[in-house]
Write a protein that holds these residues in place. Sequence first.
Motif, PDB file in Angstrom:
ATOM      1  N   GLY A  15       0.823  -1.218   0.000  1.00 29.81           N
ATOM      2  CA  GLY A  15       0.000   0.000   0.000  1.00 29.81           C
ATOM      3  C   GLY A  15       0.849   1.257   0.000  1.00 29.81           C
ATOM      4  N   ALA A  16       1.917   1.243   0.802  1.00 34.68           N
ATOM      5  CA  ALA A  16       2.819   2.398   0.864  1.00 34.68           C
ATOM      6  C   ALA A  16       3.468   2.651  -0.499  1.00 34.68           C
ATOM      7  CB  ALA A  16       3.891   2.162   1.924  1.00 34.68           C
ATOM      8  N   ALA A  17       3.817   1.582  -1.192  1.00 28.21           N
ATOM      9  CA  ALA A  17       4.456   1.716  -2.506  1.00 28.21           C
ATOM     10  C   ALA A  17       3.515   2.375  -3.512  1.00 28.21           C
ATOM     11  CB  ALA A  17       4.899   0.346  -3.005  1.00 28.21           C
ATOM     12  N   SER A  91       7.321   4.586   9.143  1.00 26.15           N
ATOM     13  CA  SER A  91       6.302   3.544   8.972  1.00 26.15           C
ATOM     14  C   SER A  91       5.335   3.942   7.862  1.00 26.15           C
ATOM     15  CB  SER A  91       5.517   3.352  10.270  1.00 26.15           C
ATOM     16  OG  SER A  91       4.677   4.466  10.507  1.00 26.15           O
ATOM     17  N   GLU A  92       4.578   2.976   7.406  1.00 22.91           N
ATOM     18  CA  GLU A  92       3.545   3.231   6.394  1.00 22.91           C
ATOM     19  C   GLU A  92       2.525   4.253   6.901  1.00 22.91           C
ATOM     20  OE1 GLU A  92      -0.745   1.892   5.373  1.00 22.91           O
ATOM     21  OE2 GLU A  92       0.435   0.786   6.843  1.00 22.91           O
ATOM     22  N   ILE A  93       2.154   4.172   8.182  1.00 18.71           N
ATOM     23  CA  ILE A  93       1.169   5.098   8.753  1.00 18.71           C
ATOM     24  C   ILE A  93       1.717   6.528   8.727  1.00 18.71           C
ATOM     25  CG2 ILE A  93      -0.243   5.633  10.773  1.00 18.71           C
ATOM     26  CD1 ILE A  93      -1.009   2.955   9.645  1.00 18.71           C
ATOM     27  N   ILE A 137      -5.337  -4.004  11.484  1.00 20.17           N
ATOM     28  CA  ILE A 137      -6.450  -4.726  10.865  1.00 20.17           C
ATOM     29  C   ILE A 137      -6.978  -3.871   9.718  1.00 20.17           C
ATOM     30  CG2 ILE A 137      -7.147  -6.061  12.881  1.00 20.17           C
ATOM     31  CD1 ILE A 137      -9.281  -3.988  13.454  1.00 20.17           C
ATOM     32  N   GLY A 138      -7.781  -4.480   8.879  1.00 19.07           N
ATOM     33  CA  GLY A 138      -8.310  -3.714   7.747  1.00 19.07           C
ATOM     34  C   GLY A 138      -7.286  -3.586   6.637  1.00 19.07           C
ATOM     35  N   ARG A 139      -7.557  -2.665   5.719  1.00 17.82           N
ATOM     36  CA  ARG A 139      -6.690  -2.466   4.571  1.00 17.82           C
ATOM     37  C   ARG A 139      -5.641  -1.410   4.878  1.00 17.82           C
ATOM     38  NH1 ARG A 139     -10.123  -0.075   1.032  1.00 17.82           N
ATOM     39  NH2 ARG A 139      -8.587  -0.141  -0.638  1.00 17.82           N
ATOM     40  N   SER A 140      -4.564  -1.457   4.144  1.00 22.31           N
ATOM     41  CA  SER A 140      -3.475  -0.497   4.318  1.00 22.31           C
ATOM     42  C   SER A 140      -3.993   0.938   4.292  1.00 22.31           C
ATOM     43  CB  SER A 140      -2.461  -0.698   3.185  1.00 22.31           C
ATOM     44  OG  SER A 140      -1.705   0.465   2.979  1.00 22.31           O
ATOM     45  N   ASP A 148      -8.847   5.055  -2.167  1.00 21.92           N
ATOM     46  CA  ASP A 148     -10.204   4.957  -1.614  1.00 21.92           C
ATOM     47  C   ASP A 148     -10.300   5.809  -0.351  1.00 21.92           C
ATOM     48  OD1 ASP A 148     -12.792   4.090  -1.094  1.00 21.92           O
ATOM     49  OD2 ASP A 148     -12.135   2.295  -0.025  1.00 21.92           O
ATOM     50  N   PRO A 149     -10.149   7.142  -0.500  1.00 22.31           N
ATOM     51  CA  PRO A 149     -10.052   8.002   0.688  1.00 22.31           C
ATOM     52  C   PRO A 149     -11.353   8.092   1.483  1.00 22.31           C
ATOM     53  CG  PRO A 149     -10.121   9.310  -1.325  1.00 22.31           C
ATOM     54  CD  PRO A 149     -10.016   7.890  -1.760  1.00 22.31           C
ATOM     55  N   HIS A 150     -11.213   8.285   2.806  1.00 20.02           N
ATOM     56  CA  HIS A 150     -12.359   8.410   3.713  1.00 20.02           C
ATOM     57  C   HIS A 150     -12.199   9.654   4.577  1.00 20.02           C
ATOM     58  CE1 HIS A 150     -13.838   4.401   2.707  1.00 20.02           C
ATOM     59  NE2 HIS A 150     -12.587   3.984   2.784  1.00 20.02           N
TER      60      HIS A 150
END
Length: 443
Positions: A15-17, A91-93, A137-140, A148-150
């Motif tokens: 996801g980060a990539a 980190s990815e976050i 948990i959940g998606r990246s 798919d922004p929220h």
Amino acid sequence: MKRIVVLGAGESGAGAAVLAQKEGFDVFVSDMATINAKYKKLLDDHGIEWEEGQHTEEKILNADEVIKSPGIPKEAPMVRKIAEKGIHIISEIEFAGRYTNSKMICITGSNGKTTTTSLIYHIFKEAGYDAGLAGNIGRSLALQVAEDPHEYYIIELSSFQLDNMYDFHANIAILLNITPDHLDRYDYCMQNYVDSKMRIIQNQTEKDSFIFWNDDPIIKKELEKYDIKSVICPFSELKEKGSIGYIEEGKYTIEKPMPFNMEEEELSLSGKHNIYNSLAAGIATDIAGIRKEVIRKSLSDFPGVEHRLEKVTKVAGVEYINDSKATNVDACWYALESMKTPTILIIGGKDKGNDYDAIKPLVKQKCAGLVYLGADNSKLHDNFDGLGIPVRDTHSMKECVEACYEMAKPGDTVLLSPCCASFDLFKNMEDRGEQFKTLVKNL
């Protein structure tokens, strides 16, 4: 063009990539293991270069920044080389947070993270909010930000993810508890692990909220060291000075920002630990402005989390419960504490520096038998054989379930709550739980 290297190509790394490429970086992904076919396809579909089974130094050590998957320890040889070159590791976050202004509700703690995160997400969805589930948990998070922004993200954060977060900012931070866990990743130093958990409040402002368990002695001590700018929202089992969420006379009560209460027996989750999880979730969703009618309904109809005190089935009058997610001693303590019938406890796996003294009194009180499940059960024998409880030694889930079936009597409960990581005999804790459920259903 700046170069981003991603170490690890699982959900987080892949996801980060994708997000890095979208934001115009030169991206390379490297994984020492074999990459899952799903993530290979994702990378290929976006034209991102990747490698597996190796780390090619000349393609990694020329990075401007490295995004490291949380499962890779800082002691890994390539991580050491990256650090020695002075390349910033995040980190990815942390990376995803740079490219979104969405509200972040972040949950950490040694126990209860997944249940609380899932419960908050359940309440947000029931309220019709635009929310994504991310983190452990959940998606990246990065992939959601990219494609798919929220408006809101509900994020479960492990200590490993917090370690490489620097500028990321939680609008609502939740710290459930701090007990010894993953000490093998923290030089067997509890303070290192505690410091990691406390990073949940970094960068918070007066506009943010910090929800925490008021009865946790470690959290109380740590809070004295911090200049907390956010609005503090403590919760406790009983009404205590300063707590805004508690149980009083059988009523689940939240005082603010919007006061409401409900009967404790209406909560869908049972057990003392789940009272804490429900209080944290109720306060967080109340702060987010969700109507109390929705919160009340959602707290009473939440179906629970797979592999967390999950009732599997009853066989010959014996209840089988899958708590494979209990990968530390404290999680097992909470599971045992909630047991109402004589229990055959399945315990064991990859030990993370566990101290079993905390659960010995409950084991004596609640357990009719112990089944050890691990590649090496010697530490379990040393700790529990002297309690005078029947024990069985097993090294596969098939052996384990057969032993439980032989030991349990009608009216007993068989509880898989291992205290340990799963990597000695299983791919992960989900694999351990799935094998348990399949074999139990075939009895």
